[in-house]
Design an enzyme around this catalytic site. Structure first.
Site, mmCIF file in Angstrom:
data_model
loop_
_atom_site.group_PDB
_atom_site.id
_atom_site.type_symbol
_atom_site.label_atom_id
_atom_site.label_comp_id
_atom_site.label_asym_id
_atom_site.label_seq_id
_atom_site.Cartn_x
_atom_site.Cartn_y
_atom_site.Cartn_z
ATOM 1 N N GLU A 167 1.754 1.642 -4.550
ATOM 2 C CA GLU A 167 2.485 0.129 -4.884
ATOM 3 C C GLU A 167 1.883 -0.515 -5.837
ATOM 4 O O GLU A 167 1.780 -1.810 -5.602
ATOM 5 C CB GLU A 167 2.652 -0.513 -3.545
ATOM 6 C CG GLU A 167 3.239 0.260 -2.414
ATOM 7 C CD GLU A 167 3.560 -0.448 -0.917
ATOM 8 O OE1 GLU A 167 3.183 -1.494 -0.909
ATOM 9 O OE2 GLU A 167 4.243 0.162 -0.323
ATOM 10 N N GLU A 280 7.581 9.021 2.989
ATOM 11 C CA GLU A 280 7.649 8.140 3.948
ATOM 12 C C GLU A 280 9.198 7.860 4.561
ATOM 13 O O GLU A 280 9.273 6.752 4.751
ATOM 14 C CB GLU A 280 7.126 6.721 3.714
ATOM 15 C CG GLU A 280 5.500 6.736 3.122
ATOM 16 C CD GLU A 280 5.067 5.598 2.899
ATOM 17 O OE1 GLU A 280 5.455 4.387 3.228
ATOM 18 O OE2 GLU A 280 3.907 5.463 2.139
HETATM 19 C C1 XIL Z 1 2.670 0.669 7.250
HETATM 20 C C2 XIL Z 1 2.328 1.085 8.675
HETATM 21 O O1 XIL Z 1 3.274 2.060 9.003
HETATM 22 C C3 XIL Z 1 2.019 -0.042 9.660
HETATM 23 O O2 XIL Z 1 1.692 0.371 11.003
HETATM 24 C C4 XIL Z 1 0.984 -0.939 8.995
HETATM 25 O O3 XIL Z 1 0.978 -2.352 9.715
HETATM 26 C C5 XIL Z 1 1.484 -1.533 7.662
HETATM 27 O O4 XIL Z 1 1.563 -0.258 6.977
HETATM 28 N N1 XIL Z 1 4.441 1.871 2.863
HETATM 29 C C6 XIL Z 1 3.025 2.507 2.815
HETATM 30 C C7 XIL Z 1 2.540 2.574 4.357
HETATM 31 O O5 XIL Z 1 2.651 3.097 1.837
HETATM 32 O O6 XIL Z 1 1.224 2.452 4.343
HETATM 33 C C8 XIL Z 1 3.040 1.584 5.023
HETATM 34 O O7 XIL Z 1 2.807 1.610 6.433
HETATM 35 C C9 XIL Z 1 4.585 1.251 5.140
HETATM 36 C C10 XIL Z 1 5.168 0.993 3.708
#
Ligand code: XIL
Length: 371
Positions: A167, A280
Site C-alpha cells: 500500500e 486478500e
Molecule cells: C488487517 C487485519 O485483517 C486486521 O486484523 C488488522 O487489524 C488490520 O489489518 N490490507 C492488508 C491487510 O494488507 O494486512 C489488512 O489486514 C487488511 C487490508
C-alpha cells in the site's frame, strides 16, 4: 439437513413435510455441503487449472478451534498470516523480537505441506510505537530496511512469496510519484522502495517478491490504476527485483465493476512481466439489504463476475481469500454494517458451512482456462 431430519420425532412428520424436507435435502446435496468430504475442494479445482487457492489464517482460531483448522486444510494449499508477521507483533520493543505466532504458522504450513505467503515487510500502518521517532528522522529508511532484512531472513527458505511493500501508493496525498505521505517514502522516493526489494532479494534469494495494493477493481478507481501502473513501470525500469503484483481484492457488492476496464488493467500489469495474485479477497455487503439469502446471492454473483475476468488473464497465478469463514473477518470491526448485522463476506458461514460464495469460487476455478 440429513442429521437434522434424523432428530425430528417421526410421529409428527406428515407427508407434505417429508416431501419438503426431501426436496431441501436434494437441493443441498446438489449444491454440495461442507460435511461432504467427497465434494471437490477449492484447492483441487484450482490445481486442476494450474492455479493455487489459499487463505489468510489467524493463529488464535487456527490453534484453538478444530473446525477452523479443518476448514483451512480442506480447501487451501497456501496460507498467509493475518497479522502475525507484521512489524508490531514481530518486534514489540526495540530490543526484543517475537516470532512465536509467526513461527507456529510457518510450522503449521510445513507440517501440512502448505505454501506460505509472507505478509508484510514494509507497510506504513504497522510499525510498533517505539519506531515512530526514528521513522520520522533521517534514520527512518535505514530502520525500515533493517526490519525487512531481519524479518525476511528469519523465514528464509520457508516463505514462498513475500508482500515486500504494501500500500505505498496514495494519489490523494499529492506527493511526488503518487507515493504515500510517509517519511521513508518522502525522503527516499521510489529509490527507497527499490532498495526494499533489493534487501528482500538478498535476505531470501528464492522467495518471489510482490508489491501489494488495493482499490484497482472498480470503474471509479482509474486514478489508482494509473498511479500503480506508472509506479510498477518505474520500479521495473530501475531494475528492482520484483516478481509480482498482489491485488488485495477487498470487493464491495454493488460497486460498479467494468469487465473491460479490469481486463485491460490486468493485461497492462502482465505486459510488465509481472505475475498477478489476488491476495486478500473478501466481499463487503455493507450496501445490501439485511436479508441473508439476498446478500449471499449478490455476494456470490459479484465474486463470480470478478474471478471470471481475473482468471482469464494468463499472468494470474492464484487466489487467496482474507479468511475462510464469516465468523472471523476484519470487516466486522473495520467496516461494520449500519444495522450491525454480521457481514457475509467469506466463502463459509459462521458454522463453517459452504455459502454461495464458496460455490462461486469453485465455479470460477472450474471455468478458468488452464495454465
Ligand atoms: C488487517 C487485519 O485483517 C486486521 O486484523 C488488522 O487489524 C488490520 O489489518 N490490507 C492488508 C491487510 O494488507 O494486512 C489488512 O489486514 C487488511 C487490508
Amino acid at each position: 439437513m440429513r442429521n437434522y431430519i434424523g432428530h425430528w420425532p417421526t410421529k409428527r412428520i406428515d407427508r407434505r413435510t417429508l416431501l419438503l424436507a426431501a426436496g431441501a435435502a436434494f437441493a443441498s446435496a446438489h449444491v454440495g455441503r461442507a460435511d461432504e468430504p467427497s465434494e471437490t475442494s477449492l484447492r483441487q479445482r484450482a490445481e486442476k487449472k494450474g492455479l493455487v487457492f489459499g487463505t489468510q489464517v489467524n493463529a488464535g482460531p487456527l490453534f484453538s478451534l478444530k473446525p477452523y483448522q479443518d476448514a483451512v486444510l480442506r480447501d487451501a494449499s497456501m496460507i498467509v498470516p493475518e497479522n502475525e508477521m507484521k512489524w508490531r507483533p514481530t518486534h514489540p520493543t526495540a530490543l526484543q523480537s517475537n516470532y512465536f505466532n509467526a513461527n507456529r504458522i510457518a510450522k503449521f504450513a510445513e507440517d501440512n505441506k502448505l505454501l506460505l505467503r509472507g505478509h508484510t515487510a514494509v507497510w506504513h500502518q504497522n510499525p510498533p510505537a517505539w519506531t515512530n521517532d526514528i521513522i520520522a528522522s533521517d534514520d527512518g529508511q535505514k530502520l525500515v530496511l533493517e526490519h525487512a532484512r531481519e524479518l525476511i531472513n528469519h523465514f528464509s527458505g520457508h516463505v514462498m512469496e513475500w508482500d515486500v511493500v504494501n500500500e505505498a501508493i496514495a494519489p490523494e496525498d499529492g506527493m511526488p510519484g503518487n507515493l504515500r505521505n510517509w517519511a521513508p517514502y518522502n525522503k527516499g522516493g521510489i529509490d527507497f522502495i527499490a532498495d526494499c526489494f533489493y534487501a528482500a532479494r538478498e535476505a531470501d534469494p528464492k522467495a518471489n517478491l510482490y508489491y501489494n495494493d488495493f482499490s484497482v477493481y472498480y470503474r471509479s478507481q482509474g486514478h489508482r490504476r494509473d498511479a500503480i501502473l506508472g509506479f510498477l513501470e518505474k520500479l521495473k525500469s530501475k531494475g528492482a527485483p520484483i516478481d509480482g503484483f498482489g491485488i488485495q481484492s477487498h470487493l464491495i457488492a454493488k460497486a460498479e465493476f467494468d469487465e473491460n476496464i479490469y481486463r485491460h488493467f490486468l493485461s497492462e500489469i502482465a505486459d510488465l512481466g509481472l505475475k498477478i495474485r489476488a491476495t486478500e479477497l473478501d466481499v463487503s455487503d455493507v450496501r445490501l439489504e439485511p436479508d441473508i439469502n439476498l446478500r449471499d446471492t449478490i455476494v456470490a454473483a459479484h465474486t463470480k463476475q470478478y474471478l471470471d475476468v481475473l482468471f482469464d488473464e494468463p499472468a494470474v497465478v492464484g487466489l487467496v481469500t482474507w479468511g475462510m469463514t464469516d465468523r472471523f473477518s476484519w470487516l466486522h470491526e473495520g467496516w461494520p454494517r449500519k444495522d450491525r448485522l454480521r457481514q457475509r463476506c467469506l466463502p463459509l458461514d459462521d458454522n463453517f458451512t459452504r455459502k454461495p460464495m464458496w460455490h462461486a469460487i469453485a465455479n470460477a476455478f472450474d471455468h478458468a482456462p488452464s495454465r
